[in-house]
Design an enzyme around this catalytic site. Structure first.
Site, PDB file in Angstrom:
ATOM      1  N   PRO A 399       2.854   4.823  -1.465  1.00  0.00           N
ATOM      2  CA  PRO A 399       2.707   3.416  -1.875  1.00  0.00           C
ATOM      3  C   PRO A 399       1.309   3.140  -2.422  1.00  0.00           C
ATOM      4  CG  PRO A 399       3.532   3.615   0.387  1.00  0.00           C
ATOM      5  CD  PRO A 399       3.072   4.969  -0.015  1.00  0.00           C
ATOM      6  N   PRO A 400       1.132   2.035  -3.137  1.00  0.00           N
ATOM      7  CA  PRO A 400      -0.207   1.679  -3.633  1.00  0.00           C
ATOM      8  C   PRO A 400      -1.161   1.389  -2.482  1.00  0.00           C
ATOM      9  CG  PRO A 400       1.512   0.396  -4.752  1.00  0.00           C
ATOM     10  CD  PRO A 400       2.171   1.093  -3.604  1.00  0.00           C
ATOM     11  N   GLY A 401      -2.417   1.768  -2.671  1.00  0.00           N
ATOM     12  CA  GLY A 401      -3.457   1.407  -1.718  1.00  0.00           C
ATOM     13  C   GLY A 401      -3.584   2.297  -0.508  1.00  0.00           C
ATOM     14  N   SER A 724      21.838   4.618   3.644  1.00  0.00           N
ATOM     15  CA  SER A 724      21.324   4.617   5.019  1.00  0.00           C
ATOM     16  C   SER A 724      21.680   3.365   5.815  1.00  0.00           C
ATOM     17  CB  SER A 724      19.804   4.797   5.009  1.00  0.00           C
ATOM     18  OG  SER A 724      19.186   3.710   4.364  1.00  0.00           O
ATOM     19  N   LYS A 767      10.071   3.499   7.705  1.00  0.00           N
ATOM     20  CA  LYS A 767      10.992   2.558   8.351  1.00  0.00           C
ATOM     21  C   LYS A 767      10.513   2.210   9.762  1.00  0.00           C
ATOM     22  CE  LYS A 767      15.097   4.029   5.761  1.00  0.00           C
ATOM     23  NZ  LYS A 767      16.416   4.694   5.814  1.00  0.00           N
TER      24      LYS A 767
END
EC number: 3.4.21.53
Length: 816
Positions: A399-401, A724, A767
């Site tokens: 993910p970003p960051g 899922s 998750k």
């Protein structure tokens, strides 16, 4: 067309007119030129309007217009000419095949002219060149027939003569004659055109003069549609003044260019004289000095083979070029690039590589991320044993960051080499990577060669950012270029379009970053070592904030560390209710916001030396919380509601499944919430499975035969897909059928088969992080994911009870 030919056709027109007048006189009729048929074939003219009393050539290329010409030549020779509107021409130009049907009511101007075809010449490439004598103004009425070509009905328009010839009109008339002759003198146009009509006929004079002026289509059409001779004289005089203004501007521009050329020629002559004088005196000029400097730089380079020959030719060309020529600058820039590239073999010295030092650097720059650091250290250890970094290509996905870009810089520090980063996000032109050919104006080398020129080493660390956001276009496919760049077999002789020489980039350590693997082509993906980076949990964010972010932000804003303290509760609050993203960008943004406000307070009230940020006063600095606990956690769960877990390219999230039943004549299931095809299939599988075990659940068959089950997943604008959620959907159906509420703080994820088996899923760590963030205490996961669960750090799993299951029947036992 030659003047003799024009005179010949003019005589033909006069003879034709004379014959028509005699025939008209003998018949007792009054015809100014020719018969006036009200139904005539139409030819649509794309350019400017045609005026009466003119003799003009027209090129005919379309089959429709050629048929119309053939038809009228066999008869009276009369056609009508109407101009197409610009809107139709634009639509026709934008049309792929370039053909559009003309709507004669809308696509042509309503006023045109009739004309007599005097001569037709067949063109070698097909089509005709016809010479016509224009006759009368006519107005389009309607299309009478439109089979092989259009035949239209027209009304003949009569011009309104001048009733009173006053002084003003006389002045306008004289001005028109004067300005027309003035334009003739500038344009060097043949004056015989004015002799085609009686100059005393003011209306015809206007038409002839307007036809010779290079004005706009709209202006010409306006003159054509003006029936009042008085008004037409005024409009034509305006056009003449506009034409003369244009001529004046053109002459001024031409004069300026001429003066500039004369100045350049004078400078060139003087420079040549100076050059000759310097040669006689034996004084070396500046150009020779620059050539010698360039030659000495190139001689010092380790060039071989093709590169040596090509650079030698360019250097020889450079010696002959003049400094003022444009090619001189192009060749000089090219040679300067050659001298700034690292042609020598500058490999990383792996003998000096120390694993403990490398680990300290990674720990100093990045908190946690143990799995990622281990993978990086293992990878670099292999390079040390090989004593080469050829083919070293690493892909960081997350993910970003979360620190993908900064890890690249840390790897460069570990290897003690230079670091160069460039982003390919949104790039559609392969020239951004591989350069432009030198034939183009303003050509530049691609990012790879630019990076080598900046780092001045052929073994740097290159970080190519946002590779998943590359897109192809008609300018080329950047992914194909990246295949060449990253392929160890090809990049030994990488050829940039601008450099146009083979350059070895096999020693470059390539690190690529992406948020997702979905858009990356498989052949490119196969060339890289993929390392997954997951998001941070709250504890990690708080620790990173204390060790890295807060000192950094305080320093950037000039605030002393003793002037501002953050309580732990305030950092927890920021992580949970303001910055829930998987990375740290939002967290840092809120810290900066707080520090800026404290900086203002320190300046405004210097008596207060220190401030403290707590949970209680946090809203004063960054406003009300952006996030609270999910709405469905604040409220009591009802039958048919179950919490699931989802994974996206930007981390994990919780997902609520809602179901309700309504009596219906068409029982079944209805799905809403912008679900993808795979999720819809999961819902159907879950519904079928629950129906198949209805007896075991003690659910009456009427539940499935009488009710329509509506399943919805909130945030309907967000697309959702994947298998899922299978056990979550099935649990929602069971809860609704039994009219029982699922236990609180329970979430689940798992794919469901048609026979009730629970299968493995992906993105488990993300998750679990999302579930923990939302206060979930129990999570049901597939037993097949036990290996993934064991790899997750204990600090993430703390406070959560995990239930591993193989079948849906085990899930049912845990629901209530």
């Amino acid at each position: 067309m030659k003047s003799r030919e024009i005179e010949y056709f003019m005589e033909e027109i006069k003879d034709t007119v004379s014959k028509e007048k005699k025939r008209s006189k003998n018949s007792g009729g009054i015809l100014p030129h020719f018969d006036k048929p009200v139904r005539v074939p139409l030819i649509a003219v794309p350019s400017h309007p045609v005026f009466p009393s003119m003799f003009i050539p027209i090129v005919i290329v379309s089959d429709i217009d050629m048929k119309a010409v053939d038809y009228v030549i066999k008869g009276n020779g009369i056609i009508s000419l109407f101009v197409l509107r610009d809107k139709f021409l634009e639509k026709s130009g934008n049309n792929k095949d370039g053909k559009l049907t003309i709507n004669y009511q809308k696509d042509i101007y309503s006023v045109g002219v009739t004309a007599k075809i005097v001569k037709k010449i067949n063109l070698p490439d097909g089509g005709y060149n016809i010479f016509v004598s224009t006759i009368d103004r006519v107005k389009f009425v309607k299309v009478v027939l439109n089979e092989d070509f259009p035949i239209i009905e027209v009304d003949y328009l009569k011009q309104i003569p001048i009733k009173k010839y006053d002084v003003n009109l006389k002045a306008i008339y004289s001005s028109i004659l004067l300005k027309t002759k003035e334009i003739f003198s500038h344009r060097k146009m043949p004056e015989f055109q004015l002799n085609m009509v009686n100059i005393e006929d003011k209306g015809r004079l206007c038409d002839v003069v307007a036809g010779m002026i290079a004005s706009s289509k709209e202006s010409h059409q306006e003159v054509l549609e003006t029936l009042s001779v008085k008004d037409r004289l005024k409009k034509v005089l305006e056009l003449l003044y506009e034409e003369l203004n244009l001529i004046e501007i053109q002459n001024k521009i031409a004069k300026g260019i001429q003066e500039k050329l004369e100045k350049q020629q004078k400078e060139f002559f003087l420079k040549e004289q100076l050059k000759a004088i310097k040669t006689e005196l034996g004084v070396g000029d500046e150009k020779n000095s620059e050539f010698l400097k360039m030659k000495s730089k190139i001689d010092a380079l380790a060039l071989k083979g093709e590169a040596l020959d090509a650079v030698g030719r360019e250097l020889e060309k450079f010696s002959f070029l003049e400094r003022h020529s444009s090619e001189y600058i192009v060749v000089r820039n090219y040679l300067e690039l050659i001298t700034n590239l690292p042609w020598e073999d500058t490999k990383v010295d792996f003998d000096k590589f120390n694993l403990q030092r490398a680990e300290k650097i990674l720990d100093k720059t990045h908190y946690g991320m143990r799995e990622v650091k281990d993978r990086i250290l293992e990878y670099i250890s292999v390079l040390k044993l090989r004593k080469s970094q050829k083919g070293a290509i690493m892909l960081l996905v997350g993910p970003p960051g979360v620190g993908k870009t900064s890890i690249g810089a840390a790897i460069a520090e570990v290897l003690n080499t230079k670091f160069f980063r460039f982003s390919v996000g949104g790039i559609r032109d392969e020239s951004e990577i591989k350069g432009h050919r030198r034939t183009y104006v303003g050509a530049l080398p691609g990012k790879i060669i630019q990076g080598l020129r900046i780092t001045k080493t052929n073994s740097p660390v290159f970080l190519i950012d946002e590779i998943d956001k590359v897109s192809s276009s008609h300018y080329g496919d950047p992914f194909s270029v990246l295949l060449e760049v990253l392929d160890p077999e090809q990049n030994v002789n990488f050829r940039d379009h601008y450099l146009d020489l083979p350059f070895d980039i096999s020693n470059v350590f390539f690190i690529l970053t992406a948020n997702s693997l979905e858009t990356i082509p498989t052949p490119l993906l196969n060339r890289m070592e993929v390392i997954q980076l997951s998001g941070y949990v709250d504890d990690e964010k708080i620790e990173i904030a204390r060790k890295y972010l807060i000192p950094k932000v305080l320093k950037e804003n000039g605030v002393d560390k003793d002037s501002l303290k953050f309580q732990s509760s305030s950092l927890v609050q920021i992580a949970r209710e303001y910055a829930r993203d998987n990375g740290l960008r939002n967290f840092e943004k809120y810290l900066k916001q707080i520090v800026r406000k404290i900086a203002r307070k320190l300046v405004e009230d210097q008596s207060v030396k220190a401030y403290q940020i707590s949970k209680e006063n946090l809203e004063e600095y960054i406003g009300i919380p952006v996030f609270r606990k999910e709405k469905f956690l604040d409220k009591a769960m009802s039958p048919g509601m179950v919490m699931g877990l989802a994974w996206t390219n930007y981390g994990g999230s919780t997902l609520i499944i809602e179901t309700v039943k309504t009596e219906s004549k068409s029982p079944g299931i209805k799905l809403t919430g912008r679900l993808g095809d795979v999720m819809k299939e999961s819902a159907n599988i879950a519904f079928t499975y629950v129906n198949s075990i209805s007896n075991e659940l003690k659910v009456h068959k009427s539940f499935f035969e009488k009710y329509m089950i509506h399943l919805h997943i909130p945030e309907g604008a967000t697309p959702k897909d994947g298998p899922s959620a299978g056990i979550t959907i099935a649990s929602a159906f069971i809860s609704l059928a039994l009219n029982k509420t699922v236990r609180p703080n329970l979430a689940m994820t798992g794919e469901l088969s048609l026979t009730g088996n629970v299968m493995a899923i992906g993105g488990l760590k993300a998750k679990i992080i999302a579930a923990k963030r939302n206060g979930v205490e129990h999570i049901i996961i597939p037993k097949a994911n036990k290996v993934d669960l064991d790899d997750i750090p204990i600090n993430i799993k703390n406070g959560i009870n995990f239930h591993l299951v193989d079948s849906m029947k085990e899930v049912i036992k845990l629901l209530f």
